[in-house]
Motif scaffolding. Structure first.
Motif, PDB file in Angstrom:
ATOM      1  N   ALA A  62      -1.405  -3.891 -10.167  1.00 32.52           N
ATOM      2  CA  ALA A  62      -0.409  -3.278  -9.280  1.00 32.52           C
ATOM      3  C   ALA A  62      -1.027  -2.917  -7.936  1.00 32.52           C
ATOM      4  N   PHE A  63      -2.248  -2.393  -7.945  1.00 32.50           N
ATOM      5  CA  PHE A  63      -2.920  -2.039  -6.695  1.00 32.50           C
ATOM      6  C   PHE A  63      -3.134  -3.264  -5.811  1.00 32.50           C
ATOM      7  N   PHE A  64      -3.668  -4.327  -6.387  1.00 34.56           N
ATOM      8  CA  PHE A  64      -3.923  -5.529  -5.588  1.00 34.56           C
ATOM      9  C   PHE A  64      -2.621  -6.202  -5.155  1.00 34.56           C
ATOM     10  N   SER A  65      -1.604  -6.138  -5.980  1.00 35.66           N
ATOM     11  CA  SER A  65      -0.300  -6.691  -5.581  1.00 35.66           C
ATOM     12  C   SER A  65       0.268  -5.917  -4.398  1.00 35.66           C
ATOM     13  N   ALA A  66       0.155  -4.596  -4.440  1.00 35.59           N
ATOM     14  CA  ALA A  66       0.650  -3.776  -3.323  1.00 35.59           C
ATOM     15  C   ALA A  66      -0.152  -4.068  -2.057  1.00 35.59           C
ATOM     16  N   ALA A  67      -1.471  -4.218  -2.194  1.00 34.29           N
ATOM     17  CA  ALA A  67      -2.306  -4.512  -1.032  1.00 34.29           C
ATOM     18  C   ALA A  67      -1.959  -5.885  -0.447  1.00 34.29           C
ATOM     19  N   ALA A  73       3.189  -8.313   4.750  1.00 28.67           N
ATOM     20  CA  ALA A  73       4.192  -7.673   5.618  1.00 28.67           C
ATOM     21  C   ALA A  73       3.641  -7.462   7.018  1.00 28.67           C
ATOM     22  N   ILE A  74       2.392  -7.021   7.128  1.00 32.03           N
ATOM     23  CA  ILE A  74       1.776  -6.830   8.442  1.00 32.03           C
ATOM     24  C   ILE A  74       1.672  -8.161   9.175  1.00 32.03           C
TER      25      ILE A  74
END
Length: 85
Positions: A62-67, A73-74
């Motif tokens: 989940a952490f790497f997916s969010a990153a 997005a950026i």
């Protein structure tokens, strides 16, 4: 010393070592309820460890997916800003 005597001595030493280890863990080898309870406790600890491993894997995913989503997005917003100017 014959081989039979060596085997008997080794077997007695092994039995004594197991008794000492179980006594250290507060398990009475002559009480079946104590041994069964210890075995149940070990199974429970194993299930908890396996569950913790699954949870930590999913948390890392989940952490790497969010990153990765944030980075995408950026990049997308940067490209939009670049092409609209």
């Amino acid at each position: 010393m014959t081989e039979a005597e060596i085997r008997a001595l080794a077997s007695a030493a092994a039995r004594e070592a197991v008794k000492e280890v179980l006594a250290f863990m507060r398990v009475d080898p002559s009480d079946i309820d104590s041994v069964t309870g210890f075995s149940d406790d070990m199974r429970y600890v194993r299930r908890q460890r396996e569950a913790a491993e699954k949870i930590s894997f999913k948390a890392m995913l989940a952490f790497f997916s969010a990153a990765a989503t944030g980075a995408a997005a950026i990049l997308w917003l940067g490209l939009q800003d670049f092409f609209t100017r």
